[in-house]
Design an enzyme around this catalytic site. Structure first.
Site, PDB file in Angstrom:
ATOM      1  N   GLY A  97       0.794  -1.225   0.000  1.00 23.02           N
ATOM      2  CA  GLY A  97       0.000   0.000   0.000  1.00 23.02           C
ATOM      3  C   GLY A  97       0.826   1.274   0.000  1.00 23.02           C
ATOM      4  N   SER A  98       2.029   1.206  -0.539  1.00 23.27           N
ATOM      5  CA  SER A  98       2.907   2.375  -0.543  1.00 23.27           C
ATOM      6  C   SER A  98       2.255   3.590  -1.225  1.00 23.27           C
ATOM      7  CB  SER A  98       4.218   1.994  -1.229  1.00 23.27           C
ATOM      8  OG  SER A  98       4.758   3.052  -1.927  1.00 23.27           O
ATOM      9  N   ALA A 100      -0.938   4.376  -1.660  1.00 24.21           N
ATOM     10  CA  ALA A 100      -2.030   4.959  -0.869  1.00 24.21           C
ATOM     11  C   ALA A 100      -1.477   5.693   0.355  1.00 24.21           C
ATOM     12  CB  ALA A 100      -3.006   3.867  -0.438  1.00 24.21           C
ATOM     13  N   ALA A 101      -0.408   5.156   0.946  1.00 26.94           N
ATOM     14  CA  ALA A 101       0.166   5.801   2.138  1.00 26.94           C
ATOM     15  C   ALA A 101       0.789   7.143   1.767  1.00 26.94           C
ATOM     16  CB  ALA A 101       1.205   4.883   2.786  1.00 26.94           C
ATOM     17  N   ASP A 142      -7.169  -0.596  -0.017  1.00 30.35           N
ATOM     18  CA  ASP A 142      -5.872  -0.044   0.417  1.00 30.35           C
ATOM     19  C   ASP A 142      -6.049   1.302   1.108  1.00 30.35           C
ATOM     20  OD1 ASP A 142      -4.706  -2.144  -0.870  1.00 30.35           O
ATOM     21  OD2 ASP A 142      -3.166  -0.934  -1.858  1.00 30.35           O
TER      22      ASP A 142
HETATM   23  O1  PMV Z   1      -1.035  -4.688  -4.376  1.00 27.51           O
HETATM   24  P1  PMV Z   1      -1.830  -3.919  -3.393  1.00 27.51           P
HETATM   25  O2  PMV Z   1      -1.332  -3.965  -2.032  1.00 27.51           O
HETATM   26  O3  PMV Z   1      -2.092  -2.534  -3.850  1.00 27.51           O
HETATM   27  O4  PMV Z   1      -3.241  -4.642  -3.250  1.00 27.51           O
HETATM   28  C1  PMV Z   1      -4.155  -4.692  -4.261  1.00 27.51           C
HETATM   29  C2  PMV Z   1      -5.360  -5.453  -3.831  1.00 27.51           C
HETATM   30  C3  PMV Z   1      -6.191  -5.963  -4.982  1.00 27.51           C
HETATM   31  O5  PMV Z   1      -7.290  -6.650  -4.397  1.00 27.51           O
HETATM   32  C4  PMV Z   1      -5.414  -6.931  -5.847  1.00 27.51           C
HETATM   33  C5  PMV Z   1      -6.709  -4.839  -5.857  1.00 27.51           C
HETATM   34  C6  PMV Z   1      -7.756  -3.967  -5.195  1.00 27.51           C
HETATM   35  O6  PMV Z   1      -7.993  -2.894  -5.741  1.00 27.51           O
HETATM   36  O7  PMV Z   1      -8.360  -4.355  -4.192  1.00 27.51           O
END
Ligand code: PMV
Length: 306
Positions: A97-98, A100-101, A142
């Site tokens: 989640g880098s 979004a953070a 996220d």
């Molecule tokens: O890769 P991350 O941590 O950004 O996680 C994405 C999560 C997913 O379910 C694959 C995509 C989403 O939008 O929920």
């Protein structure tokens, strides 16, 4: 200085895009920070320092530009001549989640600069808009777990539900060292999902059922069951083609070394995996992950809720 945590998805990634429930928790030890470092510059700038402490220019980061404009719109302000410095301990493109953070801390730093209160709900809306540029069709999980910094049971477009955690749980986060864009994995899953000759829809539904069971297991503090559900969730994600050899190897060595269970976390294809361990197995699982090629292993505790 504003700060925001990383996150991990415990259950339900990818399926959450299709309306299934998912469970995610903050990782408070890994954080992004933003601070206004100068109010006397010729034009607005964001100085982003990556893990090697190298300055990255603002223009390369479209989602950040969007965050700034959306925030200023909310604040009713024009772009100020300030420099905001962003730092982050969170590995990029690794399922933590880098993006979004970093967006979250920029929104908060701007609001602080104008001495303006933005509720978490509004911050969440702004960060979600920027996530669309990173991901294409983000579920919103996220930004939600990061902005509120609490464990959530998340169903797309529904009110956020907190989750009860009966006993503290220990997790290891093993990094494959390989970055992968969530957008690509999400796009490939979408193609499978639309292709009626595959069983992707069933897999997505099964992942949803696992997330529901996991919620009950968390409420009951049942680590054994949680571990089994993690293993099963990993197998289903592999069937959705979002695992990788490195992730499969780390998941296998973790369970062989005595973890209750393990799975990839986030978009997959690289990035991080998580393993649920006990006090007794933590050290041996950590060593096994490092021996099998994990570039780093971070331990985090999922604290019990009241
Ligand atoms: O890769 P991350 O941590 O950004 O996680 C994405 C999560 C997913 O379910 C694959 C995509 C989403 O939008 O929920």
């Amino acid at each position: 200085m504003s700060s925001a945590s990383a996150k991990i998805i415990l259950f339900g990634e990818h399926a959450v895009v299709y309306g299934q429930p998912a469970i995610a928790v903050p990782v408070s030890a890994l954080r992004a920070y933003a601070e206004v470092v100068s109010t006397d510059v010729e034009q607005f700038q964001i100085i982003a320092r990556d893990l090697n402490n190298k300055a990255i220019t603002f223009d390369e980061h479209e989602p950040l530009l969007k965050v700034v404009h959306l925030t200023l719109e909310r604040l009713g302000k024009t772009i100020p001549d300030i420099a905001i410095e962003v730092r982050s301990d969170i590995p990029i493109a690794s399922g933590l989640g880098s993006g979004a953070a970093i967006s979250t801390v920029i929104v908060r730093a701007l609001a602080d600069y104008f001495v303006f209160f933005l509720s978490d709900e509004i911050v969440n809306q702004i960060v979600f808009e920027s996530e669309k540029l990173h991901h294409g069709t983000p579920s919103g999980i996220d930004n939600t777990v990061i902005v509120y910094e609490k464990a959530v049971y998340f169903v797309r477009e529904q009110a956020i539900e907190s989750i009860k955690i009966a006993t503290p749980l220990k997790l290891l986060i093993g990094n494959t060292g390989r970055t992968a864009l969530t957008k690509h994995a999400v796009g490939d899953v979408a193609r499978l999902y639309e292709d009626k000759s595959t069983n992707a829809k069933q897999i997505v539904n099964q992942i949803g059922i696992i997330a529901e069971k996991a919620r009950v297991a968390l409420e009951n503090g049942d680590a054994e069951l949680l571990g089994k559900l993690m293993n099963e969730n990993h197998r289903l994600l592999r069937d959705l083609t979002v695992s990788s050899n490195e992730l499969d190897t780390l998941v296998k060595v973790a369970t062989d070394a005595g973890a209750y269970g393990a799975k990839l976390s986030g978009g997959g294809r690289g990035g991080n995996m998580i393993a649920l361990v006990s006090d007794e197995t933590q050290a041996v699982v950590e060593q096994a992950l490092l021996d099998a090629g994990a570039v780093s292993v971070v331990s985090t505790i999922l604290e019990a809720t009241d």
